[in-house]
Design a protein around this motif. Structure first.
Motif, PDB file in Angstrom:
ATOM      1  N   TRP A 183      33.034  42.175  37.185  1.00 10.04           N
ATOM      2  CA  TRP A 183      34.319  42.807  37.504  1.00 10.04           C
ATOM      3  C   TRP A 183      34.277  43.436  38.891  1.00 10.04           C
ATOM      4  O   TRP A 183      35.151  43.201  39.728  1.00 10.04           O
ATOM      5  CB  TRP A 183      34.679  43.872  36.461  1.00 10.04           C
ATOM      6  N   ALA A 185      45.677  38.796  29.361  1.00  4.52           N
ATOM      7  CA  ALA A 185      45.601  38.382  30.766  1.00  4.52           C
ATOM      8  C   ALA A 185      44.501  37.356  30.967  1.00  4.52           C
ATOM      9  O   ALA A 185      44.675  36.374  31.706  1.00  4.52           O
ATOM     10  CB  ALA A 185      45.377  39.603  31.657  1.00  4.52           C
ATOM     11  N   SER A 206      41.037  45.834  26.506  1.00  5.99           N
ATOM     12  CA  SER A 206      42.289  46.155  25.832  1.00  5.99           C
ATOM     13  C   SER A 206      42.992  44.875  25.393  1.00  5.99           C
ATOM     14  O   SER A 206      42.712  43.790  25.919  1.00  5.99           O
ATOM     15  CB  SER A 206      43.195  46.940  26.776  1.00  5.99           C
ATOM     16  N   ASN A 230      44.126  39.376  37.782  1.00  6.70           N
ATOM     17  CA  ASN A 230      44.887  40.559  38.177  1.00  6.70           C
ATOM     18  C   ASN A 230      44.065  41.804  37.900  1.00  6.70           C
ATOM     19  O   ASN A 230      42.842  41.731  37.773  1.00  6.70           O
ATOM     20  CB  ASN A 230      46.231  40.583  37.435  1.00  6.70           C
ATOM     21  N   ASP A 231      44.740  42.963  37.792  1.00  7.69           N
ATOM     22  CA  ASP A 231      44.000  44.213  37.633  1.00  7.69           C
ATOM     23  C   ASP A 231      43.552  44.456  36.199  1.00  7.69           C
ATOM     24  O   ASP A 231      43.005  45.528  35.898  1.00  7.69           O
ATOM     25  CB  ASP A 231      44.826  45.394  38.142  1.00  7.69           C
ATOM     26  N   LEU A 232      43.745  43.489  35.306  1.00  2.00           N
ATOM     27  CA  LEU A 232      43.272  43.598  33.924  1.00  2.00           C
ATOM     28  C   LEU A 232      42.113  42.654  33.625  1.00  2.00           C
ATOM     29  O   LEU A 232      41.178  43.015  32.905  1.00  2.00           O
ATOM     30  CB  LEU A 232      44.423  43.306  32.947  1.00  2.00           C
ATOM     31  N   ALA A 233      42.195  41.445  34.147  1.00  2.00           N
ATOM     32  CA  ALA A 233      41.175  40.420  33.869  1.00  2.00           C
ATOM     33  C   ALA A 233      41.010  39.529  35.083  1.00  2.00           C
ATOM     34  O   ALA A 233      41.984  39.211  35.774  1.00  2.00           O
ATOM     35  CB  ALA A 233      41.581  39.596  32.651  1.00  2.00           C
ATOM     36  N   GLU A 277      45.900  43.976  26.190  1.00  2.00           N
ATOM     37  CA  GLU A 277      46.576  43.455  27.372  1.00  2.00           C
ATOM     38  C   GLU A 277      45.608  42.687  28.270  1.00  2.00           C
ATOM     39  O   GLU A 277      45.954  41.657  28.864  1.00  2.00           O
ATOM     40  CB  GLU A 277      47.220  44.600  28.144  1.00  2.00           C
ATOM     41  N   ALA A 278      44.357  43.176  28.357  1.00  2.00           N
ATOM     42  CA  ALA A 278      43.365  42.489  29.187  1.00  2.00           C
ATOM     43  C   ALA A 278      42.990  41.142  28.586  1.00  2.00           C
ATOM     44  O   ALA A 278      42.828  40.152  29.300  1.00  2.00           O
ATOM     45  CB  ALA A 278      42.133  43.369  29.362  1.00  2.00           C
ATOM     46  N   LEU A 286      36.630  41.819  32.262  1.00  2.00           N
ATOM     47  CA  LEU A 286      37.775  42.648  31.927  1.00  2.00           C
ATOM     48  C   LEU A 286      37.563  44.032  32.525  1.00  2.00           C
ATOM     49  O   LEU A 286      36.447  44.554  32.502  1.00  2.00           O
ATOM     50  CB  LEU A 286      37.930  42.777  30.411  1.00  2.00           C
ATOM     51  N   ARG A 287      38.644  44.612  33.048  1.00  2.00           N
ATOM     52  CA  ARG A 287      38.517  45.998  33.506  1.00  2.00           C
ATOM     53  C   ARG A 287      38.120  46.888  32.342  1.00  2.00           C
ATOM     54  O   ARG A 287      37.248  47.753  32.442  1.00  2.00           O
ATOM     55  CB  ARG A 287      39.826  46.473  34.133  1.00  2.00           C
ATOM     56  N   GLU A 288      38.765  46.674  31.205  1.00  2.00           N
ATOM     57  CA  GLU A 288      38.393  47.281  29.941  1.00  2.00           C
ATOM     58  C   GLU A 288      38.933  46.370  28.836  1.00  2.00           C
ATOM     59  O   GLU A 288      39.933  45.664  29.044  1.00  2.00           O
ATOM     60  CB  GLU A 288      38.947  48.692  29.797  1.00  2.00           C
TER      61      GLU A 288
END
Length: 230
Positions: A9, A49, A43, A23-26, A45-46, A39-41
């Motif tokens: 990451w 993504a 979640s 993007n800023d999620l994955a 949503e991640a 993954l950023r974290e």
């Protein structure tokens, strides 16, 4: 979280952002470069993504402090522990090498793939050598040892693809190519780090002898995106 707890990451949002898809999620590397995503974290949503970055039923590997638990529809293909070691930054000893590694060029890719296929040091895609500098030792027109740079995040660079032809083992060539890669990283003011399987006792002894210290045990998780029918 330390950046090295999620190394891909922080590489893909940092010095290797040019290789990043997402993007800023994955984010992920292009599949012809490396089979890793991050993954950023973790979640929902991640994960959604990440699914958008993969082909149906495509698999990728993620590293983290714990095994990832993907949501329903995903398949966990395998999980595995991986030991992460880091070098403290001390100057390398000035000793006479047993061989002189040379910088490998694009025209050497076929030889690199052949050696990696013979020794299987870990994931190595067709364009992995484009991620950093790779050095090798040639003998009789054959590439018999190599190592290079893979993940690159602010302040740190990973030593990867360390391999020696079985017919040339026992001559210290692993140490020679690793130290050559380490030297370039240290000259940039960065710290080398690497990953090794827990059961690879010989490699662990080599890396500790070269000044690496065990930093953390991470978990690798290979996941597969749901197919279109799921």
């Amino acid at each position: 979280m330390h950046p090295l707890d999620n190394p891909f990451w922080f590489s893909l949002v940092g010095p290797q952002q040019a290789w990043s898809q997402g993007n800023d999620l994955a984010r992920r590397y292009p599949p012809e470069v490396a089979p890793f995503a991050a993954l950023r974290e973790p979640s929902p949503e991640a994960w959604a993504a990440l699914a958008g970055l993969l082909e149906p039923a495509e698999g990728v590997a993620l590293f983290g402090p714990e095994s990832y638990q993907p949501p329903g529809g995903w398949t966990t293909l395998t999980t595995f522990p991986i030991l992460q070691l880091i070098h403290g930054g001390a100057a390398l000893p000035n000793r006479l090498p047993t061989a002189d590694p040379v910088l490998l060029r694009p025209e050497d890719t076929a030889a690199m793939q052949a050696l990696v296929g013979l020794t299987r040091p870990g994931p190595f895609a067709p364009r992995t050598p484009e991620l950093g500098e790779y050095f090798g030792v040639w003998e009789g027109g054959q590439l018999i040892a190599l190592a290079g740079e893979r993940a690159h995040l602010a302040g740190f660079c990973e030593v990867s693809a360390v391999c020696v032809d079985p017919r040339a083992q026992g001559r210290g060539l692993g140490a020679v190519v690793v130290e050559r890669v380490m030297g370039g990283i240290l000259e940039r003011g960065e710290l080398p780090f690497l990953h090794v399987a827990l059961d690879n006792a010989a490699a662990r002894r080599l890396y500790l002898r070269l000044g690496f210290e065990e930093r953390a045990q991470l978990q690798g998780t290979v996941v597969q995106r749901p197919s279109l029918s799921e």
